[in-house]
Motif scaffolding. Sequence first.
Motif, PDB file in Angstrom:
ATOM      1  N   ALA A 106       0.806  -1.213   0.000  1.00 49.18           N
ATOM      2  CA  ALA A 106       0.000   0.000   0.000  1.00 49.18           C
ATOM      3  C   ALA A 106       0.848   1.277   0.000  1.00 49.18           C
ATOM      4  CB  ALA A 106      -0.973  -0.010   1.172  1.00 49.18           C
ATOM      5  N   PRO A 107       1.894   1.395   0.841  1.00 47.48           N
ATOM      6  CA  PRO A 107       2.676   2.641   0.830  1.00 47.48           C
ATOM      7  C   PRO A 107       3.302   2.959  -0.536  1.00 47.48           C
ATOM      8  CG  PRO A 107       3.140   1.432   2.825  1.00 47.48           C
ATOM      9  CD  PRO A 107       2.309   0.525   1.951  1.00 47.48           C
ATOM     10  N   SER A 108       3.760   1.940  -1.257  1.00 53.30           N
ATOM     11  CA  SER A 108       4.352   2.213  -2.572  1.00 53.30           C
ATOM     12  C   SER A 108       3.277   2.651  -3.571  1.00 53.30           C
ATOM     13  CB  SER A 108       5.117   1.000  -3.095  1.00 53.30           C
ATOM     14  OG  SER A 108       4.247  -0.082  -3.330  1.00 53.30           O
ATOM     15  N   ARG A 151      -6.436   0.921  -5.167  1.00 61.77           N
ATOM     16  CA  ARG A 151      -5.842  -0.386  -4.842  1.00 61.77           C
ATOM     17  C   ARG A 151      -5.171  -0.345  -3.472  1.00 61.77           C
ATOM     18  NH1 ARG A 151      -2.019  -4.137  -7.353  1.00 61.77           N
ATOM     19  NH2 ARG A 151      -2.421  -6.061  -6.205  1.00 61.77           N
ATOM     20  N   ALA A 152      -4.486   0.767  -3.163  1.00 64.34           N
ATOM     21  CA  ALA A 152      -3.854   0.898  -1.850  1.00 64.34           C
ATOM     22  C   ALA A 152      -4.903   0.868  -0.739  1.00 64.34           C
ATOM     23  CB  ALA A 152      -3.045   2.190  -1.774  1.00 64.34           C
ATOM     24  N   ALA A 153      -6.031   1.540  -0.971  1.00 64.44           N
ATOM     25  CA  ALA A 153      -7.106   1.548   0.033  1.00 64.44           C
ATOM     26  C   ALA A 153      -7.722   0.159   0.188  1.00 64.44           C
ATOM     27  CB  ALA A 153      -8.170   2.570  -0.356  1.00 64.44           C
ATOM     28  N   ARG A 209      -5.145   5.786   6.496  1.00 65.96           N
ATOM     29  CA  ARG A 209      -5.727   7.118   6.379  1.00 65.96           C
ATOM     30  C   ARG A 209      -5.055   7.924   5.266  1.00 65.96           C
ATOM     31  NH1 ARG A 209      -6.299  11.642  11.124  1.00 65.96           N
ATOM     32  NH2 ARG A 209      -7.582  13.037   9.897  1.00 65.96           N
ATOM     33  N   GLU A 210      -3.772   7.692   5.071  1.00 69.04           N
ATOM     34  CA  GLU A 210      -3.035   8.434   4.036  1.00 69.04           C
ATOM     35  C   GLU A 210      -3.638   8.178   2.651  1.00 69.04           C
ATOM     36  OE1 GLU A 210       1.536   9.093   2.444  1.00 69.04           O
ATOM     37  OE2 GLU A 210       1.125   7.533   3.923  1.00 69.04           O
ATOM     38  N   GLU A 255      -5.207  11.071   0.353  1.00 69.40           N
ATOM     39  CA  GLU A 255      -4.663  11.300  -0.986  1.00 69.40           C
ATOM     40  C   GLU A 255      -5.755  11.198  -2.052  1.00 69.40           C
ATOM     41  OE1 GLU A 255      -2.071  12.676  -3.521  1.00 69.40           O
ATOM     42  OE2 GLU A 255      -1.576  12.448  -1.403  1.00 69.40           O
ATOM     43  N   ILE A 256      -6.733  10.328  -1.851  1.00 69.28           N
ATOM     44  CA  ILE A 256      -7.874  10.248  -2.784  1.00 69.28           C
ATOM     45  C   ILE A 256      -8.648  11.557  -2.754  1.00 69.28           C
ATOM     46  CG2 ILE A 256     -10.113   9.134  -3.184  1.00 69.28           C
ATOM     47  CD1 ILE A 256      -8.763   6.471  -2.449  1.00 69.28           C
ATOM     48  N   ARG A 257      -8.817  12.152  -1.566  1.00 62.22           N
ATOM     49  CA  ARG A 257      -9.501  13.445  -1.476  1.00 62.22           C
ATOM     50  C   ARG A 257      -8.701  14.529  -2.204  1.00 62.22           C
ATOM     51  NH1 ARG A 257     -11.616  11.299   3.226  1.00 62.22           N
ATOM     52  NH2 ARG A 257      -9.993  11.798   4.716  1.00 62.22           N
ATOM     53  N   ARG A 258      -7.379  14.518  -2.035  1.00 56.56           N
ATOM     54  CA  ARG A 258      -6.535  15.492  -2.741  1.00 56.56           C
ATOM     55  C   ARG A 258      -6.637  15.290  -4.254  1.00 56.56           C
ATOM     56  NH1 ARG A 258      -2.624  13.642   0.895  1.00 56.56           N
ATOM     57  NH2 ARG A 258      -2.680  14.857   2.789  1.00 56.56           N
TER      58      ARG A 258
END
Length: 118
Positions: free
Chosen positions: A3-5, A28-30, A37-38, A42-45
């Motif tokens: 997920a972080p990558s 996919r990360a979510a 939460r990141e 990031e999806i909101r951004r």
Amino acid sequence: VCAPSLIRRGCARRKLGHFGAAYEDLRRAAQLDPQNREARDEIRRLHAAAQRHQRYEREAQRDAEAEQLCASLPADVVDAVLAACREPFYAEASVAPGLGYELNAAIARLQGSVLAIS
């Protein structure tokens, strides 16, 4: 793939303006880490950046159409339209939906008055 990558790659793609690919990475990360939460932030951004980009594209298209319209009209009509745009009518119409119709109606009125004068 962790997920972080995916989040880092999604963020990079967002900054490059590749919104579709960025969304796929972040989604996919979510999915891989629903508690991350990141990824959600990031999806909101990404959503906000895509909206800004769409708004910019619409404004650029509208500006190009206005330039094309100005090029097709006689200079005195363009001057009359610009003068009319400084009046309160335009200030009120600019915040209302249907500005294109209002502006076209103003141009038609001004064309008629310029033709009647000449």
